[in-house]
Design a protein around this motif. Sequence first.
Motif, short mmCIF file in Angstrom:
data_model
loop_
_atom_site.label_atom_id
_atom_site.label_comp_id
_atom_site.label_asym_id
_atom_site.label_seq_id
_atom_site.Cartn_x
_atom_site.Cartn_y
_atom_site.Cartn_z
N LEU A 289 0.83 -1.21 0.00
CA LEU A 289 0.00 0.00 0.00
C LEU A 289 0.86 1.25 0.00
O LEU A 289 1.87 1.33 0.70
CB LEU A 289 -0.88 0.02 1.26
CG LEU A 289 -1.67 1.30 1.51
CD1 LEU A 289 -3.00 1.22 0.77
CD2 LEU A 289 -1.91 1.51 2.99
N SER A 290 0.46 2.24 -0.79
CA SER A 290 0.97 3.61 -0.72
C SER A 290 -0.26 4.49 -0.50
O SER A 290 -1.24 4.38 -1.22
CB SER A 290 1.65 4.03 -2.01
OG SER A 290 2.85 3.34 -2.19
N SER A 291 -0.19 5.35 0.50
CA SER A 291 -1.30 6.24 0.80
C SER A 291 -0.79 7.67 0.80
O SER A 291 0.26 7.96 1.38
CB SER A 291 -1.91 5.89 2.15
OG SER A 291 -3.02 6.72 2.42
N ILE A 292 -1.53 8.54 0.15
CA ILE A 292 -1.20 9.97 0.11
C ILE A 292 -2.40 10.72 0.68
O ILE A 292 -3.53 10.50 0.26
CB ILE A 292 -0.91 10.46 -1.32
CG1 ILE A 292 0.28 9.70 -1.89
CG2 ILE A 292 -0.66 11.97 -1.34
CD1 ILE A 292 0.54 9.99 -3.35
N ALA A 293 -2.13 11.60 1.65
CA ALA A 293 -3.18 12.39 2.27
C ALA A 293 -2.78 13.86 2.23
O ALA A 293 -1.67 14.21 2.60
CB ALA A 293 -3.41 11.94 3.71
N THR A 294 -3.68 14.72 1.76
CA THR A 294 -3.42 16.15 1.66
C THR A 294 -4.43 16.90 2.53
O THR A 294 -5.63 16.67 2.42
CB THR A 294 -3.52 16.63 0.20
OG1 THR A 294 -2.62 15.88 -0.59
CG2 THR A 294 -3.17 18.11 0.08
N GLY A 295 -3.89 17.77 3.38
CA GLY A 295 -4.74 18.59 4.25
C GLY A 295 -4.48 20.06 4.01
O GLY A 295 -3.36 20.46 3.71
#
Length: 123
Positions: free
Chosen positions: A45-51
């Motif tokens: 898994l690769s997860s990218i989160a932008t806030g």
Amino acid sequence: LSYIQPCVMFPPPACLQCYTCLFPAISPLDCIKLPQECPAGQRCLSSIATGRRGALELTMYEKSCAIPSQCGLSGQKYISGLNFNYTNVCCDTDLCNGAEHVAALGWGRVTLCLLLALGLLLA
């Protein structure tokens, strides 16, 4: 008559080697990637989160093993006063989730950075 166990006739699938970040990372820094053998049936898994909050934008990167139901998910998570939009992407070959080059900070440092940035915005 002897009983033959199914696992003898059909060997279990090989386990994937996937990268795992020791800590979630904030761009443009790099996660400390370590290879790990995932449990059988899991994917990389690769997860990218932008806030975002005003002009402040943070991106967090995570790498790990994942159960198939986590793959392809998108949504929101709330961390340290910010809503993050995230996307999970999975792959099925050894160490295939090593593409991003971002550096890692520990959760404590991540939280500290977020709180400092929010403090500057609110001041």
